[in-house]
Design an enzyme around this catalytic site. Structure first.
Site, PDB file in Angstrom:
ATOM      1  N   TRP A   1       1.611  -1.210  -6.045  1.00  0.00           N
ATOM      2  CA  TRP A   1       2.544  -2.328  -6.223  1.00  0.00           C
ATOM      3  C   TRP A   1       3.027  -2.936  -4.917  1.00  0.00           C
ATOM      4  O   TRP A   1       3.680  -3.970  -4.925  1.00  0.00           O
ATOM      5  CB  TRP A   1       3.747  -1.893  -7.065  1.00  0.00           C
ATOM      6  CG  TRP A   1       4.288  -0.522  -6.762  1.00  0.00           C
ATOM      7  CD1 TRP A   1       4.022   0.615  -7.477  1.00  0.00           C
ATOM      8  CD2 TRP A   1       5.145  -0.125  -5.691  1.00  0.00           C
ATOM      9  NE1 TRP A   1       4.666   1.691  -6.916  1.00  0.00           N
ATOM     10  CE2 TRP A   1       5.370   1.256  -5.811  1.00  0.00           C
ATOM     11  CE3 TRP A   1       5.755  -0.789  -4.631  1.00  0.00           C
ATOM     12  CZ2 TRP A   1       6.169   1.991  -4.932  1.00  0.00           C
ATOM     13  CZ3 TRP A   1       6.548  -0.067  -3.747  1.00  0.00           C
ATOM     14  CH2 TRP A   1       6.750   1.305  -3.892  1.00  0.00           C
ATOM     15  N   ASN A   2       2.763  -2.284  -3.796  1.00  0.00           N
ATOM     16  CA  ASN A   2       3.413  -2.799  -2.578  1.00  0.00           C
ATOM     17  C   ASN A   2       2.742  -4.046  -2.011  1.00  0.00           C
ATOM     18  O   ASN A   2       3.415  -4.935  -1.508  1.00  0.00           O
ATOM     19  CB  ASN A   2       3.594  -1.703  -1.528  1.00  0.00           C
ATOM     20  CG  ASN A   2       2.311  -1.004  -1.168  1.00  0.00           C
ATOM     21  OD1 ASN A   2       1.338  -1.078  -1.908  1.00  0.00           O
ATOM     22  ND2 ASN A   2       2.291  -0.338  -0.048  1.00  0.00           N
TER      23      ASN A   2
ATOM     24  N   LYS B   1      -7.792  -2.461 -11.804  1.00  0.00           N
ATOM     25  CA  LYS B   1      -6.622  -1.919 -12.511  1.00  0.00           C
ATOM     26  C   LYS B   1      -5.452  -2.034 -11.524  1.00  0.00           C
ATOM     27  O   LYS B   1      -5.281  -1.205 -10.637  1.00  0.00           O
ATOM     28  CB  LYS B   1      -6.910  -0.463 -12.862  1.00  0.00           C
ATOM     29  CG  LYS B   1      -6.057   0.179 -13.919  1.00  0.00           C
ATOM     30  CD  LYS B   1      -4.595   0.021 -13.795  1.00  0.00           C
ATOM     31  CE  LYS B   1      -3.786   1.268 -13.562  1.00  0.00           C
ATOM     32  NZ  LYS B   1      -2.373   0.914 -13.323  1.00  0.00           N
TER      33      LYS B   1
ATOM     34  N   GLY C   1      -2.956   4.148  -3.114  1.00  0.00           N
ATOM     35  CA  GLY C   1      -1.760   4.605  -3.819  1.00  0.00           C
ATOM     36  C   GLY C   1      -1.269   5.898  -3.202  1.00  0.00           C
ATOM     37  O   GLY C   1      -1.561   6.209  -2.047  1.00  0.00           O
ATOM     38  N   GLY C   2      -0.551   6.662  -3.998  1.00  0.00           N
ATOM     39  CA  GLY C   2       0.020   7.912  -3.502  1.00  0.00           C
ATOM     40  C   GLY C   2      -0.989   9.051  -3.536  1.00  0.00           C
ATOM     41  O   GLY C   2      -2.023   8.964  -4.191  1.00  0.00           O
TER      42      GLY C   2
ATOM     43  N   GLU D   1      -7.201   5.287  -0.041  1.00  0.00           N
ATOM     44  CA  GLU D   1      -6.226   4.935   1.003  1.00  0.00           C
ATOM     45  C   GLU D   1      -4.896   5.460   0.511  1.00  0.00           C
ATOM     46  O   GLU D   1      -4.300   4.894  -0.407  1.00  0.00           O
ATOM     47  CB  GLU D   1      -6.160   3.415   1.202  1.00  0.00           C
ATOM     48  CG  GLU D   1      -7.470   2.777   1.603  1.00  0.00           C
ATOM     49  CD  GLU D   1      -7.950   3.194   2.982  1.00  0.00           C
ATOM     50  OE1 GLU D   1      -7.217   3.885   3.720  1.00  0.00           O
ATOM     51  OE2 GLU D   1      -9.090   2.835   3.310  1.00  0.00           O
ATOM     52  N   LEU D   2      -4.416   6.533   1.132  1.00  0.00           N
ATOM     53  CA  LEU D   2      -3.234   7.200   0.598  1.00  0.00           C
ATOM     54  C   LEU D   2      -2.027   7.013   1.520  1.00  0.00           C
ATOM     55  O   LEU D   2      -1.955   6.043   2.250  1.00  0.00           O
ATOM     56  CB  LEU D   2      -3.555   8.672   0.346  1.00  0.00           C
ATOM     57  CG  LEU D   2      -4.821   8.889  -0.508  1.00  0.00           C
ATOM     58  CD1 LEU D   2      -5.131  10.355  -0.659  1.00  0.00           C
ATOM     59  CD2 LEU D   2      -4.712   8.213  -1.864  1.00  0.00           C
TER      60      LEU D   2
ATOM     61  N   CYS E   1       2.376   2.019   3.366  1.00  0.00           N
ATOM     62  CA  CYS E   1       1.709   3.280   3.703  1.00  0.00           C
ATOM     63  C   CYS E   1       1.695   3.530   5.206  1.00  0.00           C
ATOM     64  O   CYS E   1       1.660   4.662   5.647  1.00  0.00           O
ATOM     65  CB  CYS E   1       0.297   3.295   3.130  1.00  0.00           C
ATOM     66  SG  CYS E   1      -0.670   1.861   3.589  1.00  0.00           S
TER      67      CYS E   1
ATOM     68  N   GLU F   1       6.267  11.869   2.672  1.00  0.00           N
ATOM     69  CA  GLU F   1       6.367  10.410   2.634  1.00  0.00           C
ATOM     70  C   GLU F   1       7.510   9.976   1.705  1.00  0.00           C
ATOM     71  O   GLU F   1       7.534  10.349   0.540  1.00  0.00           O
ATOM     72  CB  GLU F   1       5.054   9.809   2.130  1.00  0.00           C
ATOM     73  CG  GLU F   1       5.062   8.300   2.186  1.00  0.00           C
ATOM     74  CD  GLU F   1       3.761   7.685   1.718  1.00  0.00           C
ATOM     75  OE1 GLU F   1       3.297   8.052   0.619  1.00  0.00           O
ATOM     76  OE2 GLU F   1       3.207   6.850   2.451  1.00  0.00           O
TER      77      GLU F   1
HETATM   78  P1  NDP Z   1       0.376   5.740  -7.685  1.00  0.00           P
HETATM   79  O1  NDP Z   1      -0.431   6.376  -6.639  1.00  0.00           O
HETATM   80  O2  NDP Z   1       0.715   6.551  -8.882  1.00  0.00           O
HETATM   81  O3  NDP Z   1      -0.290   4.390  -8.194  1.00  0.00           O
HETATM   82  C1  NDP Z   1      -1.325   3.672  -7.573  1.00  0.00           C
HETATM   83  C2  NDP Z   1      -2.238   3.093  -8.631  1.00  0.00           C
HETATM   84  O4  NDP Z   1      -2.975   4.151  -9.255  1.00  0.00           O
HETATM   85  C3  NDP Z   1      -1.500   2.400  -9.775  1.00  0.00           C
HETATM   86  O5  NDP Z   1      -2.272   1.316 -10.229  1.00  0.00           O
HETATM   87  C4  NDP Z   1      -1.418   3.502 -10.811  1.00  0.00           C
HETATM   88  O6  NDP Z   1      -1.188   3.061 -12.107  1.00  0.00           O
HETATM   89  C5  NDP Z   1      -2.790   4.119 -10.657  1.00  0.00           C
HETATM   90  N1  NDP Z   1      -2.908   5.471 -11.183  1.00  0.00           N
HETATM   91  C6  NDP Z   1      -1.938   6.398 -11.356  1.00  0.00           C
HETATM   92  N2  NDP Z   1      -2.472   7.537 -11.849  1.00  0.00           N
HETATM   93  C7  NDP Z   1      -3.793   7.326 -11.989  1.00  0.00           C
HETATM   94  C8  NDP Z   1      -4.891   8.116 -12.463  1.00  0.00           C
HETATM   95  N3  NDP Z   1      -4.718   9.375 -12.866  1.00  0.00           N
HETATM   96  N4  NDP Z   1      -6.118   7.572 -12.484  1.00  0.00           N
HETATM   97  C9  NDP Z   1      -6.316   6.314 -12.050  1.00  0.00           C
HETATM   98  N5  NDP Z   1      -5.327   5.519 -11.623  1.00  0.00           N
HETATM   99  C10 NDP Z   1      -4.083   6.012 -11.569  1.00  0.00           C
HETATM  100  O7  NDP Z   1       1.666   5.182  -6.991  1.00  0.00           O
HETATM  101  P2  NDP Z   1       3.136   5.080  -7.554  1.00  0.00           P
HETATM  102  O8  NDP Z   1       3.355   3.687  -7.853  1.00  0.00           O
HETATM  103  O9  NDP Z   1       3.483   6.028  -8.652  1.00  0.00           O
HETATM  104  O10 NDP Z   1       3.917   5.564  -6.277  1.00  0.00           O
HETATM  105  C11 NDP Z   1       4.048   6.952  -6.015  1.00  0.00           C
HETATM  106  C12 NDP Z   1       4.036   7.190  -4.541  1.00  0.00           C
HETATM  107  O11 NDP Z   1       2.798   6.796  -4.002  1.00  0.00           O
HETATM  108  C13 NDP Z   1       5.045   6.365  -3.760  1.00  0.00           C
HETATM  109  O12 NDP Z   1       6.294   6.956  -3.760  1.00  0.00           O
HETATM  110  C14 NDP Z   1       4.437   6.322  -2.417  1.00  0.00           C
HETATM  111  O13 NDP Z   1       4.761   7.489  -1.721  1.00  0.00           O
HETATM  112  C15 NDP Z   1       2.957   6.312  -2.699  1.00  0.00           C
HETATM  113  N6  NDP Z   1       2.343   4.972  -2.629  1.00  0.00           N
HETATM  114  C16 NDP Z   1       1.493   4.727  -1.616  1.00  0.00           C
HETATM  115  C17 NDP Z   1       0.924   3.502  -1.476  1.00  0.00           C
HETATM  116  C18 NDP Z   1       0.019   3.192  -0.358  1.00  0.00           C
HETATM  117  O14 NDP Z   1      -0.084   2.025   0.027  1.00  0.00           O
HETATM  118  N7  NDP Z   1      -0.717   4.146   0.178  1.00  0.00           N
HETATM  119  C19 NDP Z   1       1.218   2.412  -2.400  1.00  0.00           C
HETATM  120  C20 NDP Z   1       2.081   2.783  -3.495  1.00  0.00           C
HETATM  121  C21 NDP Z   1       2.616   4.027  -3.569  1.00  0.00           C
HETATM  122  P3  NDP Z   1       0.310   2.873 -12.674  1.00  0.00           P
HETATM  123  O15 NDP Z   1       1.270   3.070 -11.557  1.00  0.00           O
HETATM  124  O16 NDP Z   1       0.262   1.498 -13.179  1.00  0.00           O
HETATM  125  O17 NDP Z   1       0.520   3.886 -13.747  1.00  0.00           O
END
Ligand code: NDP
Length: 492
Positions: free
Chosen positions: A151-152, A175, A228-229, A250-251, A284, A385
Site C-alpha cells: 500500500w505504500n 494483486k 511487502g513485509g 522486495e521486503l 522500506c 522494522e
Molecule cells: P503485506 O506484506 O502483508 O502485504 C503486501 C502484499 O502482499 C499485499 O498485497 C497483501 O495483500 C499481499 N499478501 C499478504 N499475504 C499474502 C500471501 N500469503 N500470499 C500472497 N500475497 C499476500 O504487508 P502489510 O500491508 O500487512 O504490512 C505489514 C508489514 O509489512 C508492515 O508493517 C511493514 O513492516 C511491511 N511492509 C513493507 C513494505 C515494503 O515496501 N517492503 C510495504 C508494505 C508493508 P493484503 O494486504 O491485501 O491482504
C-alpha cells in the site's frame, strides 16, 4: 460512493464471490470507494486469461520492437494521466501529494526504459568445443507473472514489476494491497488505451489469503514479483517452492544512516529527516537507525529534533504538509506498540512519542515524528522494522564500530553514509551489507540501477538492465550439421 470492478481479459467484471470491501481515505478516515473482494475463482479466470494471452493471439505475435512501442505508448498515456492517478493514490494511501505526483510522473520512465530494452534482449552464439555444431542461446519469457504490491507506493512498485515483465513478453496478473487497489485498476484501464492486448494485464483485488495465496500457488503462474513485509514474503516464498517458481521479493529494512564527524551536518540533518519522516516512515528504505559519531552526537541530535519538531502535520493534499497520516489502522497500532516497546526497553524519548488528532475534525490516524536516543543495537527498536515515523539513534566511536553496528541486523536493504572523505566513503560503502548505499544523499531510486535486498530484505533485483533477466529463461539450442552418429551409446 465510487464502485470498481475487476479487470480480467480486457473486460470489467464483478467478482464471482459477489463480495465487496470499502477502501478508506486515511486522512478523512471515511470510505470513498468499493473494491471487489475477489476469491480463488476470480484468480482462476485471471490466470487463464493471462495464459491464453501469453500463448496465442496478438501479444506473442508481436515482434519485440512492436512490443516495446506499445509500452512506450503506455508511458506517454501514463504521463498525461499522472495528476489524476496521483489524486486517486493520495485518497487511498494518504501519502503526500507532492511525493505521489512525482512518483506518478516518474513511473512512465519504467515503461520507456524497458520498452526500449524489449528488442535488445539478445542471445549468444557460444563457441562450442565440438565439431559440426552451431549453438545459439535464446532468452524466452516465462509465461504468467504475478505482481503483488503493497500500500505504500502501489503504482510505482507495480511499474517496477510490470514494465520488465511485459518487455520480456510475459503476461501479468496484479494483486494490489486490499487498502490501495483503486489506482491499479485505473492503471489497467490506461493500458487498454495504449493498445496492450486483452489478457496481457489483469487485476484481481482482495485479501492476501483469498487472492494472493491462490495466485502464488496457481500452477500456471511461473513467477511471483512481490513487495511487502517479511512475513507475507516468507509465505509467498514457501508457497512458490513446490512449483519451483521464480520469485523476486522486495521486503523490509532497518537501514543504518551513518553520520561521520567530517560530514556536512546541514545536509546530513536533512538526509536523516528525509530518511525517516518522509512518507511518515512508511517506506522500506527508511533510514530508521541513525548512527552518530560521538563527537557530533549531541549537536546533531539537537538540530534534528528542532527541525523535525517543526514538521507540519496535516492534509496530504496540501503542499504545506510535511507529515501525512498513517495509511492503515493495523499499521498505526503497530507503530504505537513499537513506541511503547522502545520506552520499556529504556530508550530515551527526545521527540514525539504518541499519536496526534487528525486536523480539521477528520478521523485519520496520525503519529508524531518520534526520536529515541541512547538506543543500543540489541534493543527491538534497533532491530525490527516499525514502518512508521520512529527513529532510533545510536552512538559510535570509530568507523569499525559504525560498520559493525550497521551490519548487525537481519535486514540489508539500504544504508546512508555521510562524510566529506572520499576514502572513507569508498571503504565504508564496500563493507556495508546492503543492496543500496547512498553517500551524502538518501532515498533515491531509478529505473536504470538495480534495487533489492541483502539478507532478510529479499531476493533478486528490480530496476536496471539486470531486472529483465528476472523475467526471462535461457534456452540453449544445438544445431548439428555433421554426418552419422558414430556410437549412439556415448554422450557427445
Ligand atoms: P503485506 O506484506 O502483508 O502485504 C503486501 C502484499 O502482499 C499485499 O498485497 C497483501 O495483500 C499481499 N499478501 C499478504 N499475504 C499474502 C500471501 N500469503 N500470499 C500472497 N500475497 C499476500 O504487508 P502489510 O500491508 O500487512 O504490512 C505489514 C508489514 O509489512 C508492515 O508493517 C511493514 O513492516 C511491511 N511492509 C513493507 C513494505 C515494503 O515496501 N517492503 C510495504 C508494505 C508493508 P493484503 O494486504 O491485501 O491482504
Amino acid at each position: 460512493m465510487q464502485k470498481y470492478q475487476l479487470y480480467i481479459d480486457g473486460a470489467w467484471a464483478d467478482p464471482l464471490s459477489g463480495e465487496w470491501m470499502e477502501t478508506m481515505n486515511p486522512y478523512t478516515g471515511q470510505a470513498w470507494a468499493r473494491i471487489p473482494r475477489a476469491g480463488a475463482a476470480d484468480v482462476e479466470a485471471a490466470v487463464e486469461a493471462a495464459d491464453q494471452a501469453f500463448t496465442q493471439g496478438e501479444w506473442p505475435g508481436l515482434n519485440a520492437t512492436q512490443r516495446g512501442l506499445k509500452l512506450r505508448k503506455f508511458a506517454e498515456i501514463l504521463t498525461g494521466e499522472a495528476e489524476r492517478l496521483a489524486e486517486i493514490e493520495v485518497r487511498d494511501n494518504g501519502k503526500l501529494h507532492a511525493e505521489v505526483l512525482n512518483q506518478c510522473r516518474y513511473m512512465a520512465q519504467w515503461f520507456h526504459y524497458y520498452g526500449g530494452l524489449a528488442d535488445k534482449i539478445e542471445g549468444s552464439a557460444p563457441p562450442i568445443d565440438k565439431p559440426d555444431v552451431l549453438n545459439l542461446t535464446r532468452h524466452e519469457p516465462l509465461g504468467v507473472c504475478a505482481c503483488i504490491t503493497p500500500w505504500n507506493s502501489p503504482l510505482l512498485l507495480l511499474a517496477w514489476k510490470a514494465a520488465p515483465a511485459l518487455a520480456a513478453g510475459n503476461t501479468i496478473v496484479v494483486k494490489p494491497s486490499e487498502y490501495t487497489s483503486a489506482s491499479t485498476l485505473e492503471f489497467a484501464a490506461l493500458a487498454e488505451q495504449a493498445g496492450i492486448p486483452k489478457g496481457v494485464i489483469n487485476v484481481v483485488t482482495g485479501l492476501g489469503e483469498e487472492v494472493g495465496q491462490p495466485l502464488v500457488r496457481h500452477k500456471k503462474v511461473r513467477k511471483i514479483a512481490f513487495t511487502g513485509g517479511e512475513t507475507a514474503g516468507a509465505r509467498v516464498n514457501t508457497d512458490a517452492a513446490p512449483g519451483f517458481k521464480r520469485v523476486t521479493l522486495e521486503l523490509g529494512g532497518k537501514s543504518a544512516n551513518i553520520v561521520f564527524e567530517d560530514a556536512n551536518l546541514d545536509q546530513a540533518v536533512n538526509g536523516a529527516i528525509s530518511g525517516i519522516f518522509a512518507a511518515s516512515g512508511q517506506t522500506c528504505i527508511a533510514g530508521s537507525r541513525l548512527l552518530l559519531h560521538e563527537s557530533i552526537h549531541d549537536e546533531f541530535l539537537e538540530r534534528l529534533v528542532s527541525l523535525a519538531g517543526e514538521a507540519r502535520i496535516g492534509d496530504p493534499m496540501s503542499p504545506d504538509t510535511q507529515v501525512g497520516p498513517i495509511t492503515t489502522e493495523p499499521q498505526y497500532r503497530k507503530i504505537l506498540d513499537y513506541i511503547e516497546i522502545a520506552k520499556n526497553e529504556g530508550a530515551r524519548l527526545v521527540l514525539g512519542g504518541g499519536s496526534v488528532p487528525a486536523p480539521e475534525g477528520n478521523q485519520g490516524l496520525f503519529v508524531q515524528p518520534t526520536v529515541f536516543a541512547d538506543v543500543t543495537n540489541d534493543m527491538r527498536i534497533a532491530q525490527e522494522e516499525v514502518f512508521g515515523p520512529v527513529l532510533a539513534v545510536l552512538r559510535f566511536t570509530d568507523d569499525e564500530e559504525a560498520i559493525a553496528i550497521a551490519n548487525d541486523v537481519n535486514y540489508g536493504l539500504a544504508a546512508g553514509v555521510w562524510t566529506e572523505s572520499l576514502r572513507r566513503a569508498i571503504k565504508v560503502s564496500e563493507r556495508l551489507e546492503a543492496g543500496t548505499v547512498w553517500v551524502n544523499t538518501y532515498r533515491s531510486t531509478s529505473y536504470t540501477t538495480p534495487f533489492g535486498g541483502y539478507k532478510a530484505s529479499g531476493l533478486g533485483r528490480e530496476n536496471g538492465m539486470e531486472a529483465i533477466k528476472e523475467y526471462l529463461q535461457t534456452k540453449s539450442v544445438w544445431y548439428y550439421s555433421g554426418g552419422d552418429v558414430a556410437n549412439p551409446y556415448t554422450r557427445r
